[in-house]
Design a protein around this motif. Sequence first.
Motif, mmCIF file in Angstrom:
data_model
loop_
_atom_site.group_PDB
_atom_site.id
_atom_site.type_symbol
_atom_site.label_atom_id
_atom_site.label_comp_id
_atom_site.label_asym_id
_atom_site.label_seq_id
_atom_site.Cartn_x
_atom_site.Cartn_y
_atom_site.Cartn_z
ATOM 1 N N ASP A 194 -17.172 27.850 -35.372
ATOM 2 C CA ASP A 194 -18.713 27.806 -35.718
ATOM 3 C C ASP A 194 -19.248 28.450 -34.638
ATOM 4 O O ASP A 194 -19.075 28.415 -33.390
ATOM 5 C CB ASP A 194 -18.913 26.564 -35.730
ATOM 6 C CG ASP A 194 -18.366 25.629 -36.926
ATOM 7 O OD1 ASP A 194 -17.790 26.306 -37.869
ATOM 8 O OD2 ASP A 194 -18.135 24.359 -37.016
ATOM 9 N N GLU B 210 -29.204 33.030 -33.215
ATOM 10 C CA GLU B 210 -30.361 32.715 -32.863
ATOM 11 C C GLU B 210 -31.475 34.056 -32.642
ATOM 12 O O GLU B 210 -31.125 34.950 -32.001
ATOM 13 C CB GLU B 210 -30.580 31.959 -31.412
ATOM 14 C CG GLU B 210 -31.928 31.460 -31.197
ATOM 15 C CD GLU B 210 -31.596 30.397 -29.773
ATOM 16 O OE1 GLU B 210 -31.776 31.248 -28.785
ATOM 17 O OE2 GLU B 210 -31.638 29.174 -30.004
ATOM 18 N N GLN C 54 -24.043 32.752 -30.194
ATOM 19 C CA GLN C 54 -23.597 31.811 -29.215
ATOM 20 C C GLN C 54 -22.657 30.972 -29.807
ATOM 21 O O GLN C 54 -22.544 30.747 -31.019
ATOM 22 C CB GLN C 54 -24.917 30.868 -28.755
ATOM 23 C CG GLN C 54 -25.909 31.652 -28.242
ATOM 24 C CD GLN C 54 -27.169 30.740 -28.181
ATOM 25 O OE1 GLN C 54 -27.060 29.659 -27.718
ATOM 26 N NE2 GLN C 54 -28.578 31.105 -28.092
ATOM 27 N N THR C 55 -21.862 30.198 -29.233
ATOM 28 C CA THR C 55 -20.830 29.190 -29.507
ATOM 29 C C THR C 55 -21.955 27.736 -29.747
ATOM 30 O O THR C 55 -22.985 27.808 -29.210
ATOM 31 C CB THR C 55 -20.044 29.022 -28.614
ATOM 32 O OG1 THR C 55 -20.471 28.533 -27.242
ATOM 33 C CG2 THR C 55 -19.083 30.099 -28.394
ATOM 34 N N THR C 56 -21.356 26.771 -30.482
ATOM 35 C CA THR C 56 -21.971 25.366 -30.624
ATOM 36 C C THR C 56 -22.276 24.932 -29.353
ATOM 37 O O THR C 56 -23.415 23.960 -29.243
ATOM 38 C CB THR C 56 -21.301 24.635 -31.385
ATOM 39 O OG1 THR C 56 -19.858 24.582 -30.875
ATOM 40 C CG2 THR C 56 -21.059 25.198 -32.808
ATOM 41 N N ARG D 82 -32.775 30.595 -36.637
ATOM 42 C CA ARG D 82 -31.825 29.883 -35.982
ATOM 43 C C ARG D 82 -30.922 29.197 -37.175
ATOM 44 O O ARG D 82 -31.406 28.443 -38.000
ATOM 45 C CB ARG D 82 -32.182 28.797 -35.021
ATOM 46 C CG ARG D 82 -30.964 28.357 -34.065
ATOM 47 C CD ARG D 82 -31.490 27.353 -33.072
ATOM 48 N NE ARG D 82 -30.436 26.957 -32.196
ATOM 49 C CZ ARG D 82 -29.520 25.821 -32.405
ATOM 50 N NH1 ARG D 82 -29.390 25.329 -33.668
ATOM 51 N NH2 ARG D 82 -28.784 25.548 -31.636
ATOM 52 N N VAL D 83 -29.700 29.569 -37.284
ATOM 53 C CA VAL D 83 -28.748 28.964 -38.296
ATOM 54 C C VAL D 83 -27.417 28.680 -37.413
ATOM 55 O O VAL D 83 -26.980 29.388 -36.302
ATOM 56 C CB VAL D 83 -28.354 29.948 -39.582
ATOM 57 C CG1 VAL D 83 -29.687 30.380 -40.242
ATOM 58 C CG2 VAL D 83 -28.035 31.435 -38.926
ATOM 59 N N VAL D 84 -26.591 27.895 -38.075
ATOM 60 C CA VAL D 84 -25.122 27.579 -37.769
ATOM 61 C C VAL D 84 -24.103 28.380 -38.798
ATOM 62 O O VAL D 84 -24.254 27.808 -40.058
ATOM 63 C CB VAL D 84 -24.774 26.195 -37.716
ATOM 64 C CG1 VAL D 84 -23.322 26.040 -37.179
ATOM 65 C CG2 VAL D 84 -25.667 25.458 -36.478
ATOM 66 N N HIS E 179 -28.910 30.991 -43.940
ATOM 67 C CA HIS E 179 -29.509 29.447 -44.139
ATOM 68 C C HIS E 179 -28.887 29.125 -45.145
ATOM 69 O O HIS E 179 -28.652 27.704 -45.424
ATOM 70 C CB HIS E 179 -31.036 29.439 -43.753
ATOM 71 C CG HIS E 179 -31.625 28.442 -44.027
ATOM 72 N ND1 HIS E 179 -31.620 27.093 -43.434
ATOM 73 C CD2 HIS E 179 -32.413 27.799 -45.303
ATOM 74 C CE1 HIS E 179 -32.164 26.154 -43.905
ATOM 75 N NE2 HIS E 179 -32.274 26.694 -45.029
ATOM 76 N N HIS F 1 -20.236 29.116 -40.357
ATOM 77 C CA HIS F 1 -18.977 28.615 -40.229
ATOM 78 C C HIS F 1 -18.205 29.880 -40.648
ATOM 79 O O HIS F 1 -18.082 30.085 -42.022
ATOM 80 C CB HIS F 1 -18.804 27.468 -41.208
ATOM 81 C CG HIS F 1 -19.603 26.379 -40.963
ATOM 82 N ND1 HIS F 1 -19.545 25.362 -39.881
ATOM 83 C CD2 HIS F 1 -20.954 25.777 -41.782
ATOM 84 C CE1 HIS F 1 -20.810 24.612 -39.924
ATOM 85 N NE2 HIS F 1 -21.496 24.968 -40.895
ATOM 86 N N VAL G 144 -23.540 30.006 -33.503
ATOM 87 C CA VAL G 144 -24.933 29.890 -33.852
ATOM 88 C C VAL G 144 -25.611 31.065 -33.639
ATOM 89 O O VAL G 144 -25.447 32.119 -32.606
ATOM 90 C CB VAL G 144 -25.609 28.971 -32.719
ATOM 91 C CG1 VAL G 144 -27.046 28.638 -32.775
ATOM 92 C CG2 VAL G 144 -24.966 27.499 -32.873
#
Length: 486
Positions: free
Chosen positions: A151, A155, A98-100, A7-9, A61, A11, A153
């Motif tokens: 941004d 997963e 996904q969106t945040t 799982r990472v976010v 990551h 930008h 996400v």
Amino acid sequence: MATFVDRVVLHLQAGDGGHGCVSIHREKFKPFGGPDGGNGGHGGSVSLVVDPQVTTLLDFHFHPHVKADNGKGGAGSNRDGANGQQLVLKVPNGTVVQTTDGTVLADMVGAGTTFEVARGGRGGRGNASLANAKRKAPGFAELGEPGDQLDIVLELKSVADVGLVGFPSAGKSSLISVISAAKPKIADYPFTTLVPNLGVVRVDNHTFTVADVPGLIPGAATGKGLGLEFLRHIERCAVLVHVIDSATLEPGRDPVADIDAIEAELSQYGGLADRPRLVAVNKVDVPDGRDLAEIVRPDLEERGYRVFEVSAATREGLKELTYAMAELVEAERKAAPPAEPARIVIRPMAVDDAGFTIDAESDGSFTVRGVRPERWVKQTNFDNDEAVGYLADRLARLGVEDKLAKAGAQPGDLVRIGEREFDWQPTLYAGVDFVPGNRGTDVRLEDKSNRASAAERLAARKARRVRSADEVGADESDDIDEDDAE
């Protein structure tokens, strides 16, 4: 150092479009060569593609900021700018975008699946492309459109046919190590497995994948232990196998109680009630373990479970277990609907759709929303009056002026389009018969408050004439007086 990340976010910044060029062709003996400003290049987009060789999100990551190349600006002599290079990011099979706030944008399943997550900005047109029969030599060009910035996400939900679930130290890692070529970490303490492990099992002509999920404990669905972090990896499994430790020495633990506790966590997590189950009572090579397995077997079969007494150490019962796994996996594959090829969906604009909406705000202002008006505003150079006048013409032709009037807008009201705010002056639009003036200027945008009216200019001319006549009479009288004095 972490070796597995699921799982990472990210930008993301797509490339901006290049600006169009304002240029007039100049050549000896040809003083009016015409406009020759080139168009700007389009910005690079950011896309995701499933690569079977990628199994983790570890690279993202360490590098969460991603930016595509910008488009190059246009140049004279009708030279268009280069487009920005497209940026393609490789993600594992089973990645959910996904969106945040949790809105799912795409479910990336299947090798080669591609999704454009951030679109590059359009390049601005040069003055050569903006020329027409009335505006023969535009003194402006369009700016490049900014690229998408957002941004997201990522997963990862592992794509496996069979998921092994159970308490810590139940022998899941040992089991997957002997039925496949996977080599997970194995030790005699709880929570040895910190990341999901995947193994490929071959039984006769059947091949399927098995996922070893880190051990679950009561409360895993609410965040205790490692369960909440990795329960997502069994969402795609077609078959679940309860791996039960029949030789545990912990008080209050027995195979039936372990299954009840795990089933409670799976039920609380949700979405797994329809998956077929098998029960593998492990560690029957231990004398007490075999006795306990024989005692609880009738109770488990009464509940409808198929029970297999196995030992990962001696490989006892593993053949029957793997054949049962293959049987259920093949049944699930046959029952699944056939995969349909991706179809191109075309959604034409409705006949009565103007492409924009106008909302009246509580503070008395009006907001214009729409793809084209907002893009036109972004591409307008507001330091150039001719460009602003061209924007006003485009908005009026689109119908923005008429809809603002119908919505109750009055001259001087505040109007927002994108990030810009305007004082609405409908009289600025001169219609299709407007003839542009000097390059870079627009007479409709001149400040009329500092310019004298026609009547004032006429009165000023008469005053100058009277003053001139008085001055001539005064000069003649001075000459007569000088003669008398002599």
